[in-house]
Enzyme design. Sequence first.
Site, PDB file in Angstrom:
ATOM      1  N   ASP A  59       0.827  -1.174  -0.480  1.00  0.00           N
ATOM      2  CA  ASP A  59      -0.097   0.362   0.207  1.00  0.00           C
ATOM      3  C   ASP A  59       1.151   1.469  -0.070  1.00  0.00           C
ATOM      4  O   ASP A  59       1.678   1.261   0.192  1.00  0.00           O
ATOM      5  CB  ASP A  59      -1.151   0.066   1.826  1.00  0.00           C
ATOM      6  CG  ASP A  59      -1.671   1.474   1.558  1.00  0.00           C
ATOM      7  OD1 ASP A  59      -2.363   1.658   0.052  1.00  0.00           O
ATOM      8  OD2 ASP A  59      -2.326   1.691   2.346  1.00  0.00           O
ATOM      9  N   ASP A  91      -1.246  -1.258   6.069  1.00  0.00           N
ATOM     10  CA  ASP A  91      -1.826  -0.492   7.756  1.00  0.00           C
ATOM     11  C   ASP A  91      -3.079  -0.220   7.932  1.00  0.00           C
ATOM     12  O   ASP A  91      -3.642   0.062   8.738  1.00  0.00           O
ATOM     13  CB  ASP A  91      -0.750   0.418   7.512  1.00  0.00           C
ATOM     14  CG  ASP A  91      -1.065   1.549   7.204  1.00  0.00           C
ATOM     15  OD1 ASP A  91      -1.518   1.344   5.969  1.00  0.00           O
ATOM     16  OD2 ASP A  91      -0.640   2.750   7.546  1.00  0.00           O
ATOM     17  N   ASP A 141      -6.850  -1.977   3.627  1.00  0.00           N
ATOM     18  CA  ASP A 141      -6.159  -3.267   3.706  1.00  0.00           C
ATOM     19  C   ASP A 141      -6.460  -4.729   3.661  1.00  0.00           C
ATOM     20  O   ASP A 141      -6.213  -6.159   3.517  1.00  0.00           O
ATOM     21  CB  ASP A 141      -4.491  -3.324   3.463  1.00  0.00           C
ATOM     22  CG  ASP A 141      -4.545  -1.571   3.446  1.00  0.00           C
ATOM     23  OD1 ASP A 141      -4.610  -1.482   1.793  1.00  0.00           O
ATOM     24  OD2 ASP A 141      -3.171  -0.826   3.982  1.00  0.00           O
TER      25      ASP A 141
END
Length: 814
Positions: A509, A709, A713
């Site tokens: 990410d 995080d 996600d």
Amino acid sequence: MSQPSKPSSNLSKDLLPILWPADSTAIDPVCGMSVNPATARASTQYKGQALYFCCPSCLQKFEADPERYLSQQANHGQAPLSTQYSVLSTGHTEAVTSPATSPLTSSGATQRSPLSSTEYTCPMHPEVVSEQPGSCPKCGMALEPRTVTLEEGPNAELLDMSRRFWVGVALSVLLVLLHMGQMFLVLQPHFLAGAWVGWVELFLATPVVFWSGWPFFRRAWESLVNRSANMFTLIATGVGAAYFFSLFGLFAGERIPAGFRSARGGAELYFETAAVITILVLLGQVLELRARGQTSAALRMLLGLSPKTARIVRPDGREEDIPLELVHAGDRLRIRPGEKDPVDGVVIEGRSSVDESMISGEPMPVEKEPGSKVIGGTVNATGSLIMRAEHVGSETLLANIVRLVGEAQRSRAPVQRVADQVSRYFMPAVILVSLLTFVAWSLWGTEPRLANGLVCAIAVLIIACPCALGLATPMAVMVGTGKGAQSGVLIRNAEALESFHKVDTLLVDKTGTLTEGKPRLTAVEPAQDFAKEELLWLAASLERGSEHPLASAIVAGAEAQGVQSLAAVQNFQSVTGKGVLGEIEGRKVVLGRAALLAEHGINLEPLATEAERLQGEGQTVMFMAVDGRPAGILGVADPVRPSAREAIRLLHAEQLRVIMVSGDNTSAARAVGRAVGIDEVIAEVLPDQKRAVVKDLQDKGRFVAMAGDGINDAPALAQANVGIAMGTGTDVAMETAAIVLVKGDLQGLVRARRLSRATMRTIYQNLFLAFIYNVLSIPLAALGILHPIAASAAMSLSSLSVVGNSLRLRRKTL
């Protein structure tokens, strides 16, 4: 099924997935997402309860290892197995726990404090749990504390084995000298030829076999009761055969067939063989227990980081040192230069740098100021700090790391199934080979054929111990997960430790992973007829009423540049996803995306060129208009982590293809990708689309790891072959992931990759040592090349070689 406790919402609480039914929704026990039972994409029945999943992938993961995801509810016993143990169902095996545990159902079981547990478990069979030290009813190995404590105290099993060993050595030395005197009768006085020598050997051997070797016979009996033959079954059979044959020969030697008689005509006595085998096996147990104790050294070192006392600041300003266990959440504590932070908390006064390397693995000190988080066990440098305690005792990050690593050490890696399959058929095969060896020697061996056949059969039983095979994987996993905890890599289960070295594609990410996750004001570009200070003052005044992260960045940026006395805003309005507007001192101000300003008929063409430049640099651009005229643009960016580019370079060196998957706009995502050297950028994706990206790569044959995080996600982390969460992220991400980077830095991924590769290399080495040992040694014993005494020594060395090879991981540089 009784309802479990609701999970906490911070890192230093439980990080494991917890089943939490609520009203008409259920919680996917794998990824933690809310699922409507009526529309769930997958479901199953487990222990009489319906469980629902967000996708078939989560169901597949759950079915592969149910207890991993329900371990918080099923750690304690059910129906009794024997007077000492009771069974805990784990789906594929039987877990064994002591009856002292409350007979709760698996869903209603309570959890002990992670640092005060007195439970013991088997390193080879983690499903075995007892409240007293002892031996495993399956394999006979000594049980170990389930959770490591700083004050380990003396190992009762080691002390008992050592005492039995030294007493046995004293008697066995006399026995061996006496037997050697008989063997070399030509060089010895004539009185050694008397029949009384056999009675002396009996007198010396009996306490060695039945007192020093009593643990072996007791464990062998337990193995028979539990129908689980193990190494002690073989040892007791071999030692017992040598002793009782010798006893029969001593009392009724004339009835012994001629094939058992020596060249002198008397019955062969093997008292010294039985005694020496017992002593050598005891020596192996003593050395192995000492070596196994070192596998928890990493966790004990982590526990040792916490100081014994804390300096509390009383409300009246007085300061005094108090025991750490008396610290409560909310207490103000002073941390002087060179002292360790006593508990987790937040700095409220002072500035300093703190060495967090012992927990995060990062060597550079971290600057702390009011508002900064501090972690218990880390070391303050030069400045003095006053902190407010937030998490104490078993709630600290350090305590939870120790607990989770302890649980990971008891989990089973998939490669362990190889050893399990071999061991299932190994014991019956060994006994069969031993019987065939005796028969073969009896028919075709050299004289005395029966005596030689008996010796060779005993040697086969002794040397074919499967202990090394069973220890090959658990020992490496225990040392590897402990090493990871020291390096800031929290391995949640052995499967992740094994799988990560096979990953060929890594998805990351952007926000909070490659970047710091904290937007900052980076550009203020006023239009003609507007001053920069005026533009910033108007923007900060307007955004002060918004809770959006970009608004906070603008207000903080304005304060940093000296903007003060912000104005009041009338008719404030926030337009979701577009921006804000309001009136400031009679002037109508609009701030936000181009679409919002276009709705108000504002021509942004004068600002277009500068806006494109800032967007090309990866900044999020917001346009401002005052009284219908374009006033300028503000750029906000999430700074790239300083270590991100080096981390990507190292990941490329590890043969990983790195792909960024972000919900941010394409320009910003590509700019970050260029800055850090990403292979591919996939931008403007929704949370469920991230999971689809992972699935698509898997369908193409890629072995995928996902690092993230945020809550968005979690589905992708659950879908990935290996999910990796940043320790600075949200709880749902960390609960879904199999690996947690405590520091939240991608360089931790490099350490995790190296650790996985080193651990798997060690496991393969251990399995090779165990397999090659048995492949070579059994034929040598059957052919009479190895005497039972030499076989017992070799058997002990095989287990020690596996444990010693695993301990080498502690010195591995990650």
